[in-house]
Write a protein that holds these residues in place. Structure first.
Motif, PDB file in Angstrom:
ATOM      1  N   PRO A  68       0.837  -1.093  -0.135  1.00 30.49           N
ATOM      2  CA  PRO A  68       0.150   0.218   0.115  1.00 30.49           C
ATOM      3  C   PRO A  68       0.787   1.388   0.026  1.00 30.49           C
ATOM      4  O   PRO A  68       2.040   1.142   0.404  1.00 30.49           O
ATOM      5  N   VAL A  69       0.348   2.454  -0.484  1.00 35.56           N
ATOM      6  CA  VAL A  69       1.194   3.594  -0.645  1.00 35.56           C
ATOM      7  C   VAL A  69       0.086   4.660   0.175  1.00 35.56           C
ATOM      8  O   VAL A  69      -1.093   4.748  -0.216  1.00 35.56           O
ATOM      9  N   ILE A  70       0.848   5.318   0.987  1.00 32.41           N
ATOM     10  CA  ILE A  70       0.122   6.616   1.607  1.00 32.41           C
ATOM     11  C   ILE A  70       0.593   7.738   1.139  1.00 32.41           C
ATOM     12  O   ILE A  70       1.721   8.089   1.422  1.00 32.41           O
ATOM     13  N   LEU A  71      -0.306   8.372   0.329  1.00 29.42           N
ATOM     14  CA  LEU A  71       0.341   9.860  -0.206  1.00 29.42           C
ATOM     15  C   LEU A  71       0.008  10.990   0.957  1.00 29.42           C
ATOM     16  O   LEU A  71      -0.944  10.877   1.692  1.00 29.42           O
ATOM     17  N   VAL A  72       1.072  11.580   1.227  1.00 24.99           N
ATOM     18  CA  VAL A  72       0.919  12.674   2.195  1.00 24.99           C
ATOM     19  C   VAL A  72       1.175  14.202   1.930  1.00 24.99           C
ATOM     20  O   VAL A  72       2.238  14.129   0.965  1.00 24.99           O
ATOM     21  N   SER A  73       0.379  14.956   2.257  1.00 18.58           N
ATOM     22  CA  SER A  73       0.636  16.604   1.964  1.00 18.58           C
ATOM     23  C   SER A  73       0.133  17.322   2.943  1.00 18.58           C
ATOM     24  O   SER A  73      -0.708  16.961   3.752  1.00 18.58           O
ATOM     25  N   HIS A  74       0.846  18.563   2.916  1.00 17.91           N
ATOM     26  CA  HIS A  74      -0.167  19.735   3.951  1.00 17.91           C
ATOM     27  C   HIS A  74      -0.832  20.542   3.030  1.00 17.91           C
ATOM     28  O   HIS A  74      -1.147  21.699   3.659  1.00 17.91           O
ATOM     29  N   GLU A  75      -0.763  20.308   1.953  1.00 18.82           N
ATOM     30  CA  GLU A  75      -1.736  21.419   1.142  1.00 18.82           C
ATOM     31  C   GLU A  75      -2.628  20.370   0.195  1.00 18.82           C
ATOM     32  O   GLU A  75      -2.069  19.304  -0.231  1.00 18.82           O
ATOM     33  N   SER A  76      -3.647  21.008  -0.391  1.00 21.83           N
ATOM     34  CA  SER A  76      -4.472  20.374  -1.081  1.00 21.83           C
ATOM     35  C   SER A  76      -3.786  20.111  -2.653  1.00 21.83           C
ATOM     36  O   SER A  76      -4.241  19.255  -3.439  1.00 21.83           O
ATOM     37  N   LYS A  77      -2.979  20.962  -3.006  1.00 23.83           N
ATOM     38  CA  LYS A  77      -2.355  21.088  -4.397  1.00 23.83           C
ATOM     39  C   LYS A  77      -1.615  19.631  -4.892  1.00 23.83           C
ATOM     40  O   LYS A  77      -0.967  18.970  -4.076  1.00 23.83           O
ATOM     41  N   ARG A  78      -1.791  19.108  -5.861  1.00 20.60           N
ATOM     42  CA  ARG A  78      -1.244  17.983  -6.475  1.00 20.60           C
ATOM     43  C   ARG A  78      -1.917  16.726  -5.814  1.00 20.60           C
ATOM     44  O   ARG A  78      -1.988  15.939  -6.342  1.00 20.60           O
ATOM     45  N   ILE A  79      -2.218  16.606  -4.656  1.00 17.30           N
ATOM     46  CA  ILE A  79      -2.872  15.288  -4.177  1.00 17.30           C
ATOM     47  C   ILE A  79      -4.167  15.082  -4.578  1.00 17.30           C
ATOM     48  O   ILE A  79      -4.518  13.880  -4.414  1.00 17.30           O
ATOM     49  N   ASP A  80      -4.804  15.929  -5.097  1.00 15.62           N
ATOM     50  CA  ASP A  80      -6.090  15.783  -5.619  1.00 15.62           C
ATOM     51  C   ASP A  80      -6.409  15.891  -7.079  1.00 15.62           C
ATOM     52  O   ASP A  80      -7.473  15.707  -7.653  1.00 15.62           O
ATOM     53  N   ASP A  81      -5.209  15.668  -7.655  1.00 13.66           N
ATOM     54  CA  ASP A  81      -5.126  15.721  -9.226  1.00 13.66           C
ATOM     55  C   ASP A  81      -5.674  14.435  -9.726  1.00 13.66           C
ATOM     56  O   ASP A  81      -5.375  13.322  -8.883  1.00 13.66           O
ATOM     57  N   GLU A  82      -6.402  14.387 -10.888  1.00 16.12           N
ATOM     58  CA  GLU A  82      -6.969  13.085 -11.317  1.00 16.12           C
ATOM     59  C   GLU A  82      -5.889  12.199 -11.854  1.00 16.12           C
ATOM     60  O   GLU A  82      -6.374  11.106 -11.564  1.00 16.12           O
ATOM     61  N   TRP A  83      -4.737  12.528 -12.426  1.00 14.32           N
ATOM     62  CA  TRP A  83      -3.957  11.728 -13.052  1.00 14.32           C
ATOM     63  C   TRP A  83      -3.271  10.851 -11.836  1.00 14.32           C
ATOM     64  O   TRP A  83      -2.885   9.777 -12.357  1.00 14.32           O
ATOM     65  N   LEU A  84      -3.247  11.219 -10.593  1.00 14.42           N
ATOM     66  CA  LEU A  84      -2.644  10.220  -9.718  1.00 14.42           C
ATOM     67  C   LEU A  84      -3.426   8.912  -9.442  1.00 14.42           C
ATOM     68  O   LEU A  84      -2.894   7.886  -9.158  1.00 14.42           O
ATOM     69  N   SER A  85      -4.833   8.929 -10.208  1.00 10.59           N
ATOM     70  CA  SER A  85      -5.551   7.741  -9.989  1.00 10.59           C
ATOM     71  C   SER A  85      -4.851   6.496 -10.865  1.00 10.59           C
ATOM     72  O   SER A  85      -4.987   5.549 -10.947  1.00 10.59           O
ATOM     73  N   GLY A  86      -4.382   7.126 -12.019  1.00 13.94           N
ATOM     74  CA  GLY A  86      -3.708   6.353 -13.247  1.00 13.94           C
ATOM     75  C   GLY A  86      -2.243   5.959 -12.716  1.00 13.94           C
ATOM     76  O   GLY A  86      -1.592   5.089 -13.294  1.00 13.94           O
ATOM     77  N   ALA A  87      -1.714   6.980 -11.672  1.00 12.61           N
ATOM     78  CA  ALA A  87      -0.515   6.513 -11.454  1.00 12.61           C
ATOM     79  C   ALA A  87       0.126   5.383 -10.246  1.00 12.61           C
ATOM     80  O   ALA A  87       0.834   4.828 -10.173  1.00 12.61           O
TER      81      ALA A  87
END
Length: 251
Positions: free
Chosen positions: A189-208
């Protein structure tokens, strides 16, 4: 001051003054030109301030050198400015940490605060994901260095070999791609972490990533005050073809 050779030792000649001006003006001009053409960050200019220290010291007091009206005024102004700058720096740090009476403290404005609390919360998420999946998750900070570096520094259990950066989704991770083992099991599993909404809600992440879950947002508190946001998502795994590592740029 003593006359003769001792006096000459205290004097600063033209060559020294030219050297100080060169060490100040040339780097400052480069940073000014670069800042006028591209986005910059305020702390990038720190090397210039270091180069300015000899010249600033000369404006405070330089024995044996003639002083015009302008330099005399600067030397006189330093007397109140030095203690005032120290007091201002202390007040600024106090405001950043605790606030000041009568001045509202702005939460979520300081990107370098709250990381110990964020690291504790990420550790809790790690434990929960590991219990549910039976696999130790990978923690990926969606920044080149800041987020993964902070999580590594403040890691709770000292097991930092599972922390990486956005290289796991094919983006530049500064040096983090050099430390990530490309033979890592992609079913972890992968846990993506950020302190801002920028990039972590990008649609292309679902394909990555594989099986990327919804975005979660939490407020992190210190002593009852909000100091930071935490954004995180959990994926079932990553795609090896998306990995970025030295000498490889994903298509």
């Amino acid at each position: 001051y003593a006359l003769g050779p001792a006096r000459r030792e205290l004097e600063t000649g033209t060559a020294e003054r030219r050297y100080m001006l060169t060490m100040t003006l040339v780097p400052l001009a480069i940073f000014a030109l670069f800042g006028a053409l591209t986005p910059t960050k305020f702390h990038w200019i720190v090397p210039v301030w270091l180069g300015m220290l000899p010249m600033l010291a000369g404006t405070v007091w330089m024995p044996g050198t003639p002083a015009g009206n302008g330099l005399k005024w600067i030397r006189t102004a330093w007397k109140p400015l030095l203690p005032a700058s120290l007091a201002a720096a202390g007040l600024a740090l106090h405001y950043a940490a605790l606030g000041l009476p009568g001045l509202p403290w702005q939460p979520h404005r300081l990107g370098y605060m709250g990381w110990p609390e964020i690291a504790e919360r990420v550790h809790e998420i790690e434990q929960r994901v590991e219990r549910d999946s039976g696999r130790r998750p990978i923690v990926a900070g969606l920044a080149k260095w800041g987020i993964p570096a902070a999580l590594t520094f403040h890691d709770v259990d000292g097991r930092v070999d599972n922390i990486t950066a956005r290289n796991i989704v094919g983006m530049s991770g500064s040096q983090w791609e050099r430390w990530f083992d490309p033979d890592t099991d992609p079913a972890r599993p992968v846990i993506l972490v950020s302190h801002e909404s920028k990039r972590i809600d990008d649609e292309w992440l679902s394909g990555a990533l594989i099986g990327l879950g919804p975005l979660n947002r939490e407020t992190v508190y210190r002593d009852g005050r909000p100091v930071q946001f935490l954004y995180w998502r959990v994926a079932d795994g990553f795609r090896p073809e998306q990995l970025r590592y030295p000498g490889h740029i994903p298509e």
